[in-house]
Scaffold this motif. Structure first.
Motif, short mmCIF file in Angstrom:
data_model
loop_
_atom_site.label_atom_id
_atom_site.label_comp_id
_atom_site.label_asym_id
_atom_site.label_seq_id
_atom_site.Cartn_x
_atom_site.Cartn_y
_atom_site.Cartn_z
N THR A 1 54.65 47.87 81.51
CA THR A 1 55.10 49.05 82.23
C THR A 1 54.06 50.15 82.06
O THR A 1 53.23 50.10 81.13
CB THR A 1 56.45 49.54 81.65
OG1 THR A 1 56.24 49.97 80.31
CG2 THR A 1 57.52 48.47 81.73
N PRO A 2 54.07 51.15 82.92
CA PRO A 2 53.12 52.26 82.75
C PRO A 2 53.24 52.92 81.39
O PRO A 2 52.23 53.34 80.81
CB PRO A 2 53.49 53.23 83.87
CG PRO A 2 54.13 52.38 84.92
CD PRO A 2 54.82 51.28 84.17
N GLU A 3 54.45 53.01 80.84
CA GLU A 3 54.62 53.60 79.51
C GLU A 3 53.94 52.74 78.44
O GLU A 3 53.32 53.26 77.50
CB GLU A 3 56.11 53.76 79.18
CG GLU A 3 56.86 54.77 80.02
CD GLU A 3 57.28 54.21 81.39
OE1 GLU A 3 57.41 52.97 81.54
OE2 GLU A 3 57.42 55.02 82.31
N GLN A 4 54.07 51.43 78.55
CA GLN A 4 53.44 50.53 77.58
C GLN A 4 51.91 50.61 77.69
O GLN A 4 51.22 50.60 76.67
CB GLN A 4 53.91 49.08 77.81
CG GLN A 4 55.35 48.82 77.44
CD GLN A 4 55.79 47.43 77.87
OE1 GLN A 4 55.39 46.93 78.91
NE2 GLN A 4 56.64 46.83 77.04
N GLU B 1 46.62 54.94 74.19
CA GLU B 1 46.58 55.97 73.17
C GLU B 1 46.29 55.37 71.79
O GLU B 1 45.50 55.94 71.01
CB GLU B 1 47.89 56.76 73.15
CG GLU B 1 48.05 57.69 74.34
CD GLU B 1 49.42 58.34 74.42
OE1 GLU B 1 50.34 57.95 73.67
OE2 GLU B 1 49.57 59.26 75.25
N ARG C 1 50.20 53.18 78.73
CA ARG C 1 49.80 54.48 78.17
C ARG C 1 49.84 54.42 76.64
O ARG C 1 48.92 54.91 75.97
CB ARG C 1 50.69 55.60 78.70
CG ARG C 1 50.29 56.96 78.14
CD ARG C 1 50.96 58.10 78.90
NE ARG C 1 50.54 59.37 78.42
CZ ARG C 1 49.40 59.96 78.74
NH1 ARG C 1 48.56 59.37 79.55
NH2 ARG C 1 49.09 61.15 78.25
N GLU C 2 50.90 53.88 76.09
CA GLU C 2 51.04 53.79 74.63
C GLU C 2 49.91 52.94 74.04
O GLU C 2 49.31 53.31 73.01
CB GLU C 2 52.39 53.16 74.30
CG GLU C 2 52.73 53.18 72.83
CD GLU C 2 54.11 52.59 72.58
OE1 GLU C 2 54.20 51.73 71.67
OE2 GLU C 2 55.07 52.97 73.26
#
Length: 190
Positions: free
Chosen positions: A109-112, A118, A114-115
């Motif tokens: 997912t986009p959140e994964q 980072e 991004r995480e």
């Protein structure tokens, strides 16, 4: 009456001239002194020649030591150049592993994403810091330092002249030497 030879000797003695025996004895004494002086000079010459040979040997050994030290130093410099980035590259391997692991995930997912990015960025910054690569990101209002910053433009601002307004690109130093200056905008004089 006395012998004529005896009277000649007596007259020589009376006149202060040495007799032939005395001359012969003096000549023999002079020869002995000359031979002694010659023997002393020859002994000194032999000692000096031995010392000269010893010093020549020491010189050759010192020259060989210098050449060996120079050769070893050249080899060490060559190895240092060859393997200078080894520790740096080793500290970047976990970053590479993280990037490859992130790319291996097919349905992220986009959140994964991004995480993961980072986390990988933190690893990269940590690797850079361990290798003395330090970020140069001056805060707004910091005095402009031409040794670490590169001014891209001057803009009107409500702060002191020649202070950083914004950072367009971070700079980096390595062992207190500028690797890349920070690109900044600077406040214009009023």
């Amino acid at each position: 009456m006395s012998d004529p030879q005896q009277s000649a000797q007596n007259s020589q003695m009376l006149q202060g001239e040495p007799s032939p025996e005395e001359l012969e004895a003096a000549h023999a004494a002079n020869e002995a002194e000359a031979l002694d002086a010659l023997a002393v000079a020859q002994a000194e010459l032999a000692a000096l020649q031995a010392k000269n040979a010893e010093l020549a040997d020491q010189y050759l050994r010192a020259q060989a030591d210098v050449q060996n030290a120079r050769r070893r130093a050249d080899e060490e410099v060559s190895k240092a150049r060859k393997f200078a980035v080894e520790a740096f590259a080793e500290s970047l391997l976990p970053v590479t592993d993280s990037l490859e692991a992130g790319l291996a995930v097919k349905d992220a997912t986009p959140e994964q994403i991004r995480e993961g990015a980072e986390a990988t960025l933190r690893q990269l910054k940590s690797a850079l810091e361990r290798n003395k690569v330090i970020e140069v990101a001056p805060a707004p209002g910091t005095k402009f330092d031409p040794h670490q910053h590169q001014a891209i433009s001057m803009v009107p601002a409500d702060q002191e002249p020649n202070t950083v307004v914004s950072v367009l690109q971070k700079g980096y130093t390595i062992n207190d030497r500028v690797l890349r200056p920070a690109l900044v905008t600077v406040s214009a004089p009023k």
